[in-house]
Design an enzyme around this catalytic site. Structure first.
Site, mmCIF file in Angstrom:
data_model
loop_
_atom_site.group_PDB
_atom_site.id
_atom_site.type_symbol
_atom_site.label_atom_id
_atom_site.label_comp_id
_atom_site.label_asym_id
_atom_site.label_seq_id
_atom_site.Cartn_x
_atom_site.Cartn_y
_atom_site.Cartn_z
ATOM 1 N N SER A 1 0.927 -1.281 -0.296
ATOM 2 C CA SER A 1 0.199 0.079 0.062
ATOM 3 C C SER A 1 0.910 1.197 0.004
ATOM 4 O O SER A 1 1.815 1.371 0.767
ATOM 5 C CB SER A 1 -0.941 0.056 1.267
ATOM 6 N N SER A 2 0.505 2.203 -0.767
ATOM 7 C CA SER A 2 1.123 3.479 -0.832
ATOM 8 C C SER A 2 2.702 3.375 -1.043
ATOM 9 O O SER A 2 3.061 2.919 -2.279
ATOM 10 C CB SER A 2 0.794 4.176 0.484
ATOM 11 N N SER A 3 3.468 3.692 -0.314
ATOM 12 C CA SER A 3 4.946 3.375 -0.550
ATOM 13 C C SER A 3 5.357 2.057 -0.573
ATOM 14 O O SER A 3 6.004 1.717 -1.452
ATOM 15 C CB SER A 3 5.899 3.888 0.652
ATOM 16 N N ALA B 1 3.107 0.174 -2.339
ATOM 17 C CA ALA B 1 2.736 -0.082 -3.541
ATOM 18 C C ALA B 1 3.662 0.267 -4.642
ATOM 19 O O ALA B 1 3.987 -0.321 -5.588
ATOM 20 C CB ALA B 1 1.238 0.545 -3.855
ATOM 21 N N HIS C 1 -6.630 8.237 -0.748
ATOM 22 C CA HIS C 1 -5.205 7.624 -0.984
ATOM 23 C C HIS C 1 -5.179 6.353 -0.366
ATOM 24 O O HIS C 1 -4.585 5.143 -0.715
ATOM 25 C CB HIS C 1 -4.232 8.342 -0.047
#
Ligand SMILES: *[C@@H]1O[C@H](CO)[C@@H](O)[C@H](O)[C@H]1NC(C)=O
Ligand SMILES: *[C@@H]1O[C@H](CO)[C@@H](O)[C@H](O)[C@H]1NC(C)=O
Length: 373
Positions: A142-144, A146, A283
Site C-alpha cells: 500500500s502507498s509507499s 505499492a 489515498h
C-alpha cells in the site's frame, strides 16, 4: 548410551531441518538468515499453522510510517495464509519515516544493493528453506509499499509471478535526479511525470538489462480522490505496464462497473494487466483480500465475494474500517486534536492534527513525515 544420545541428537537435528525455524502462526523477526541485507531492511514473516507442503509466498509491503507489525495486524494476509497455506514476508523499512527507497539507482536496479535487493534476498532464502512453489511467489503493498511493489516487479521479474499495488506510482517514477536514497519526488507524486508507454517500458526494462524472461502480471488499484499520490499515477502506471506487455492502454479489453465494490471500475488490458479505478476513494484504498486471492490464483476466479467465511469477512471489515481512517492511527495517534508522543503531525497529504500534546514538538523528518518528538 553415548551412541544413543548422538543418534537422538542427530534425529532432532534432522527434525529441526525438516520442520524449520520459524514459530508458526505469529509474526516472527528473522535475525539469523545470513542473507546479504545491504540496507538493513527488517525481515519479518508469518508461517501459518496450516502450511502447504510446497507453500506459496506473499511479500506484503507497508506504507510510510508503517512497520511490518502494523501491516501484519492491519492487512488480511496472515488470516488468509491460514486459509491457503502460504507464507507472508513482511519487510520493515530501515529509513526515517519508514517509507521505502524507490528513488536511488541501487534500489531501481536488479541486484543493485538497495532495498529491493534486500527484499529479493529474503524471498529467495524463504523459497529455499521452505521448498516453496516458485510459481506462487507474489508481492503486494500500500502507498509507499505499492511503489515498492511496482519496483519489485520491475527489478525481479524472475522471482515474482504477480503483483498488486494499492495506490502507488509507476516503477521508476520517484527516481531522484541526484541519486538520493528514499527521496520524495513531488513531480511524480502530483501526477506530473508523464511519458509514453514505450518510454515507461524502457524505464522498467533498464532496471534488469538483458532480461528476456516472463514478467509478473499486475493489478493496479488507485482512488480518484487521492491527494497524496495524484490519480494520474494510476494512468501512468497502466501506461507503463501496457508498454511492457505490448497492450493498448487506450483500449481496455473489458470494463466492469461496480467491481469489486460499488463505484470501482475494473479495466482489463490483456491477460497480464488489470486496473481498478476507485471513484471517490482517497489515498487509502482498502485491501481486497478475497480479490487478491483470486488474482494470485489461491482461490478460483469464479468464486464470488459471498463465499468468504464469517471470520474473514469480519477481519476485512475491520481492515476496511481502520484503513478508512488515516493509516497512521497505529503509530502514536491523536486525541482531541493533539498528537501523542511519536505520532505523525505533518507531511505531504497529512490532513490530521499538527499540534503535539504538551511537552512535545512537531519535528519534520522529511517532506512527507513530521513526528511529535
Ligand atoms: C522526479 O521524477 C522524474 C521522473 O518521474 C524525474 O524526471 C525527475 O528528475 C525527478 N525529480 C527530482 C527532483 O529528482
Ligand atoms: C485515467 O484513467 C481513467 C480510467 O480509465 C480515466 O477515466 C481518466 O480519464 C484517465 N485520466 C487521464 C488524465 O487520462
Amino acid at each position: 548410551m553415548v551412541r544413543l544420545s548422538i543418534l537422538s541428537g542427530l534425529a532432532s537435528g534432522l527434525c529441526a531441518l525438516a520442520n524449520p525455524l520459524v514459530k508458526r502462526a505469529s509474526l516472527q523477526q528473522i535475525t539469523n538468515s545470513g542473507i546479504s541485507n545491504p540496507t538493513n531492511v527488517g525481515f519479518y514473516m508469518y508461517v501459518p499453522d496450516k502450511l502447504a507442503s510446497s507453500p506459496g509466498i506473499i511479500v506484503a509491503i507497508h506504507y510510510c510510517t508503517g512497520t511490518a507489525q502494523a501491516y501484519y495486524s492491519g492487512s488480511p494476509y496472515a488470516t488468509l495464509a491460514e486459509q491457503y497455506g502460504f507464507i507472508v514476508i513482511y519487510p520493515s523499512s530501515p529509513h526515517s519515516g519508514t517509507c521505502w527507497d524507490v528513488s536511488s539507482k541501487a534500489t531501481l536496479t536488479h541486484n543493485g544493493g538497495g532495498d529491493s535487493n534486500a527484499i529479493a534476498n529474503m524471498v529467495t532464502w524463504t523459497m529455499s528453506k521452505y521448498k516453496a512453489d516458485s510459481s506462487k511467489v507474489f508481492v503486494t503493498g500500500s502507498s509507499s509499499g505499492a511503489m515498492m511493489t511496482n519496483v519489485m516487479a520491475a527489478t525481479y521479474p524472475d522471482i515474482f509471478k504477480a503483483g498488486i499495488a494499492y495506490s502507488g506510482v509507476p516503477a521508476g517514477c520517484f527516481v531522484s535526479s541526484s541519486g538520493g536514497v528514499d527521496a520524495w519526488n513531488s513531480t511524480c507524486a502530483q501526477g506530473n511525470s508523464v511519458a509514453t508507454p514505450q518510454a515507461w517500458a524502457n524505464v522498467v526494462t533498464n532496471m534488469y538489462a538483458g532480461y528476456t524472461g516472463a514478467r509478473p502480471k499486475m493489478q493496479i488499484y488507485h482512488g480518484t480522490a487521492d491527494a497524496t499520490l495524484y490519480p494520474n499515477n494510476y494512468n501512468e502506471t497502466i501506461k507503463e505496464w501496457c508498454g511492457v506487455f505490448g497492450y493498448d492502454y487506450t483500449n481496455p479489453t473489458s470494463t466492469e462497473k461496480n467491481t469489486p465494490l460499488t463505484n470501482y471500475y475494473r479495466y482489463s488490458f490483456g491477460p497480464q494487466l488489470q486496473g481498478i479505478y476507485a471513484v471517490g476513494v482517497g489515498h487509502t484504498v482498502p485491501i481486497q483480500g478475497t480479490e487478491d486471492m483470486k488474482f494470485f490464483g489461491f482461490s478460483g476466479s469464479s468464486s464470488s465475494s459471498s463465499s468468504i467465511t464469517p471470520a474473514t469477512s469480519t477481519l476485512l471489515t475491520k481492515v476496511a474500517t481502520s484503513a478508512a481512517s488515516t493509516p497512521t492511527a497505529s503509530t502514536g495517534g491523536s486525541t482531541g486534536g493533539t498528537v501523542a508522543h511519536w505520532g505523525q503531525c505533518g507531511g505531504a497529504g497529512w490532513t490530521g492534527s499538527t499540534t503535539c500534546v504538551a511537552g512535545y514538538t512537531c519535528t519534520k523528518a522529511n517532506d512527507y513525515y513530521s513526528q511529535c518528538l
